[in-house]
Scaffold this motif. Sequence first.
Motif, PDB file in Angstrom:
ATOM      1  N   ASN A  14      -7.779   1.359  -4.889  1.00 12.09           N
ATOM      2  CA  ASN A  14      -8.588   1.169  -3.919  1.00 12.09           C
ATOM      3  C   ASN A  14      -9.993   0.877  -4.241  1.00 12.09           C
ATOM      4  OD1 ASN A  14      -6.867   1.320  -1.263  1.00 12.09           O
ATOM      5  ND2 ASN A  14      -6.600   3.814  -1.768  1.00 12.09           N
ATOM      6  N   GLU A  15     -10.347   1.340  -5.137  1.00 12.36           N
ATOM      7  CA  GLU A  15     -11.573   1.170  -5.688  1.00 12.36           C
ATOM      8  C   GLU A  15     -11.843  -0.443  -6.201  1.00 12.36           C
ATOM      9  OE1 GLU A  15     -14.762   2.919  -9.067  1.00 12.36           O
ATOM     10  OE2 GLU A  15     -12.893   3.939  -9.063  1.00 12.36           O
ATOM     11  N   THR A  16     -10.828  -0.824  -7.118  1.00 11.72           N
ATOM     12  CA  THR A  16     -10.439  -1.875  -7.597  1.00 11.72           C
ATOM     13  C   THR A  16     -10.619  -3.067  -6.463  1.00 11.72           C
ATOM     14  OG1 THR A  16      -9.453  -1.298  -9.342  1.00 11.72           O
ATOM     15  CG2 THR A  16      -9.201  -3.710  -8.955  1.00 11.72           C
ATOM     16  N   TYR A  17      -9.947  -2.774  -5.486  1.00 10.69           N
ATOM     17  CA  TYR A  17      -9.775  -3.670  -4.092  1.00 10.69           C
ATOM     18  C   TYR A  17     -11.317  -3.613  -3.579  1.00 10.69           C
ATOM     19  CZ  TYR A  17      -8.409  -5.660   0.268  1.00 10.69           C
ATOM     20  OH  TYR A  17      -8.756  -6.446   1.429  1.00 10.69           O
ATOM     21  N   ASN A  18     -11.609  -2.641  -3.309  1.00 11.25           N
ATOM     22  CA  ASN A  18     -13.234  -2.682  -2.580  1.00 11.25           C
ATOM     23  C   ASN A  18     -14.094  -3.600  -3.465  1.00 11.25           C
ATOM     24  OD1 ASN A  18     -12.420  -1.244  -0.229  1.00 11.25           O
ATOM     25  ND2 ASN A  18     -12.811   0.653  -1.346  1.00 11.25           N
ATOM     26  N   ILE A  19     -14.211  -3.364  -4.799  1.00  7.52           N
ATOM     27  CA  ILE A  19     -15.120  -4.331  -5.650  1.00  7.52           C
ATOM     28  C   ILE A  19     -14.745  -5.505  -5.596  1.00  7.52           C
ATOM     29  CG2 ILE A  19     -15.745  -4.653  -8.133  1.00  7.52           C
ATOM     30  CD1 ILE A  19     -15.060  -1.693  -8.598  1.00  7.52           C
ATOM     31  N   GLY A  20     -13.593  -5.668  -5.567  1.00  8.08           N
ATOM     32  CA  GLY A  20     -13.091  -7.289  -5.403  1.00  8.08           C
ATOM     33  C   GLY A  20     -13.478  -7.882  -4.190  1.00  8.08           C
ATOM     34  N   LEU A  21     -13.521  -7.004  -2.829  1.00  9.35           N
ATOM     35  CA  LEU A  21     -14.147  -7.504  -1.762  1.00  9.35           C
ATOM     36  C   LEU A  21     -15.506  -7.903  -1.856  1.00  9.35           C
ATOM     37  CD1 LEU A  21     -12.421  -5.206   0.998  1.00  9.35           C
ATOM     38  CD2 LEU A  21     -12.226  -7.704   0.729  1.00  9.35           C
ATOM     39  N   LYS A  22     -16.301  -6.893  -2.626  1.00 14.22           N
ATOM     40  CA  LYS A  22     -17.802  -6.844  -2.643  1.00 14.22           C
ATOM     41  C   LYS A  22     -18.079  -8.095  -3.750  1.00 14.22           C
ATOM     42  CE  LYS A  22     -21.740  -3.680  -3.776  1.00 14.22           C
ATOM     43  NZ  LYS A  22     -22.247  -2.531  -4.152  1.00 14.22           N
ATOM     44  N   ILE A  23     -17.525  -8.522  -4.780  1.00 16.25           N
ATOM     45  CA  ILE A  23     -17.839  -9.667  -5.472  1.00 16.25           C
ATOM     46  C   ILE A  23     -17.022 -10.732  -5.647  1.00 16.25           C
ATOM     47  CG2 ILE A  23     -18.469  -8.025  -7.137  1.00 16.25           C
ATOM     48  CD1 ILE A  23     -16.100  -8.549  -8.906  1.00 16.25           C
ATOM     49  N   HIS A  24     -16.220 -10.788  -4.473  1.00 22.57           N
ATOM     50  CA  HIS A  24     -15.586 -11.919  -3.805  1.00 22.57           C
ATOM     51  C   HIS A  24     -14.420 -12.515  -5.044  1.00 22.57           C
ATOM     52  CE1 HIS A  24     -18.155 -12.263  -0.666  1.00 22.57           C
ATOM     53  NE2 HIS A  24     -19.189 -12.484  -1.474  1.00 22.57           N
ATOM     54  N   ASP A  25     -13.992 -11.296  -5.617  1.00 22.47           N
ATOM     55  CA  ASP A  25     -12.685 -11.573  -6.661  1.00 22.47           C
ATOM     56  C   ASP A  25     -11.378 -11.494  -6.032  1.00 22.47           C
ATOM     57  OD1 ASP A  25     -10.921 -11.723  -8.932  1.00 22.47           O
ATOM     58  OD2 ASP A  25     -12.506 -10.434 -10.283  1.00 22.47           O
ATOM     59  N   LEU A  26     -10.945 -12.776  -5.613  1.00 25.52           N
ATOM     60  CA  LEU A  26      -9.550 -12.577  -5.111  1.00 25.52           C
ATOM     61  C   LEU A  26      -8.454 -11.971  -5.676  1.00 25.52           C
ATOM     62  CD1 LEU A  26      -9.378 -16.197  -3.038  1.00 25.52           C
ATOM     63  CD2 LEU A  26      -9.645 -13.998  -2.394  1.00 25.52           C
ATOM     64  N   ASN A  27      -8.586 -12.428  -7.247  1.00 30.64           N
ATOM     65  CA  ASN A  27      -7.539 -11.656  -8.142  1.00 30.64           C
ATOM     66  C   ASN A  27      -7.460 -10.348  -8.326  1.00 30.64           C
ATOM     67  OD1 ASN A  27      -5.418 -12.370 -10.360  1.00 30.64           O
ATOM     68  ND2 ASN A  27      -6.950 -11.525 -11.817  1.00 30.64           N
ATOM     69  N   ALA A  28      -8.719  -9.691  -8.243  1.00 32.29           N
ATOM     70  CA  ALA A  28      -8.794  -8.194  -8.142  1.00 32.29           C
ATOM     71  C   ALA A  28      -8.214  -7.610  -6.916  1.00 32.29           C
ATOM     72  CB  ALA A  28     -10.240  -7.641  -8.425  1.00 32.29           C
ATOM     73  N   GLN A  29      -8.282  -8.205  -5.644  1.00 30.11           N
ATOM     74  CA  GLN A  29      -7.898  -7.697  -4.635  1.00 30.11           C
ATOM     75  C   GLN A  29      -6.327  -7.888  -4.358  1.00 30.11           C
ATOM     76  OE1 GLN A  29      -9.992  -9.948  -1.281  1.00 30.11           O
ATOM     77  NE2 GLN A  29     -11.723 -10.425  -2.537  1.00 30.11           N
ATOM     78  N   GLY A  30      -5.694  -9.161  -4.813  1.00 33.00           N
ATOM     79  CA  GLY A  30      -4.358  -9.291  -4.843  1.00 33.00           C
ATOM     80  C   GLY A  30      -3.787  -8.398  -5.649  1.00 33.00           C
ATOM     81  N   SER A  31      -4.252  -8.205  -6.954  1.00 32.87           N
ATOM     82  CA  SER A  31      -3.622  -7.188  -7.839  1.00 32.87           C
ATOM     83  C   SER A  31      -3.678  -5.875  -7.487  1.00 32.87           C
ATOM     84  CB  SER A  31      -4.506  -7.090  -9.493  1.00 32.87           C
ATOM     85  OG  SER A  31      -4.470  -8.587  -9.843  1.00 32.87           O
TER      86      SER A  31
END
Length: 652
Positions: A225-242
């Motif tokens: 969940n922490e990774t997903y929220n970081i992905g949202l913050k820095i617009h990293d789609l790969n981190a969100q999807g993973s």
Amino acid sequence: MQKLTNTIFLLFFVAIGQGQALPNLDSLLKLVPAAKEDSGKVLLYINIGQQYESNHPEIAKQYYREAGALSRKINYPAGIIKYINNYTFVLNMQGQFDSSLLLNKQAVEIARETKDSINLGKALFNTGTSYRVRSDFESAIRYYEEGKKVFERHGSEETQAIANDILQLLYYSLEQFDKAIEYGTAAVTYLRKVQNLPFLATAASNLGISYARKHEYEKAKALFNETYNIGLKIHDLNAQGSSMLNLGDIALQQSRYSELEKYFSKAEKIFLELDAKESLVISYRGLAIYYLFQRNYPVAAKYGEQGLAITNELNLAFEKRKTLETLSSIYIAMQDIEKGEEYLRMSTRVGDSLLSETIQKNTIEIEKKFEAEKKETQIKALTANQKVQQLSIERKNFLNKILLAAGAAVVIISLLAYRNYKQKQKIQEQRIAELETEKKLAATEAVLKGEEQERTRLAKDLHDGLGGMLSGIKYSFSTMKGNLIMTPENARAFERSMDMLDSSIAEMRRVAHNMMPEALVKFGLDTALKDFCNDINQSGALKVTYQSIGLENLSIDQTTAITIYRISQELLNNIMKHAAAKTAIVQLSHSEDTISLTVEDDGKGFDISILNGARGIGWTNIQTRVEYLKGKTDIQSAPQKGTSIHIELKTS
């Protein structure tokens, strides 16, 4: 279904040097036309590529190539290394590991030539990563150890943290999860402190995967969940999807089927946008499983077939096998038994092909190493022979001169020289024989380790793959029974079939347990042997008494423990097959630096002289394992008098 975390793990390989806060992409692009052809423009290209790599990897690769070309043009070695570090990050993300390895080795050579210690450490770690994904752990460790020493001498705290994350991945691959968590926690703690969000997303996801493999799901979920929220913050789609795939996998492992759609639908949308097809296959398979448990079989089949089409297009053999297994369960649940069986057969063929490729690859690697070492030994031997021959020629010339003055002295010296030559030749032959023996032992060790690794992998595949599928079939049959009207005779036949399915599941678990008993891994050799003997007693095939002496608090390395277990297993199997015995005794003891194994039975015995010409696989396997541990075997037997086999193995 395969654990999705394994695939996501492959999407997070790190090229050290990324992760800094970058300016806005539009402002960077505006700087390009006016930028001078110097190192500043190289770094500009690198920064632009980093902005694109998570969402548009092909565009990122284009800017990285521009950086590499300009660096070569202006003779800027550090720029070439930066290009390689960033470019191989995208190659790893796309699964192009062979190309990544070649480039990373070039970076190592450039850094050595220019004596650039920081970039050398980065290049060494990246090369180690390329070897790790190819399962060449020996080479990976060698590069990681050298890189770690460089960072300890010259690196910053940030590079140390990133190095810890990469070491976490190495120990994860070696299934040393406690060690992986130790390195991963150190990396995450520092990256949180300095708020390096891109690298924190990577390290947190990797740490979550390690916790998930230890079934510590709550800790893993918090990190994903922490990774997903970081992905949202820095617009990293790969981190969100993973993160979505990893959270979906945990929900699946915890049988929270109603939550699967939430995670895998988000992952599907993200990876469609990224055109990340391998991850898209996993998303489709997760959705197929969700709709299977919702009993919406047509939709489940649709997602499964979409995933299968991608695996065929990209030749993703491993994902294809798992997708075929899922489709088989779906069609059987739809009562399309013929199609379900067809997909099951296809899955088996793909699995056999993967196993054959793995065995062939391991065999070729072993043969290459053995042949290379053998040639090196031959070259050394030939060189030594040439030196001996040259000395002999010089000595003979000297003796010819002396011959003019003293013929008798020449004869004596010649005899001494000849004897000396023969002694050296004999010593040389003995040394060559010793080296050949060492190489044979090394080859035997590699084969035994490869065999145990394959046993472990097959046991996991049987238990996790086939076991889960058989349980799914049983669940589908149970569901079908509630919807069918059957005659009493058909009902009895149905129940007999269910009993046979239960027996199949139990037999599969027994086979998986024999291939790699959990007790051996978790509790050690003494407990594993005791359990094995108890299993034979319960089967009624033979009454076995197990005794252990002096094994309390004894630590036996895993390779030795597995080898002793396999020897005992083979001996007891031989007794049950050939000895017609009623009882047997297995005794394992430890004294000083020796482990002794004794196996006796009251069977019909045999003439031990026939073992000299024995060609059976069983006895050959026993001899090979005893020789590998440098042990001794003593056999006492005679017709109608039973058999006693005593094996002694040195522990130091």
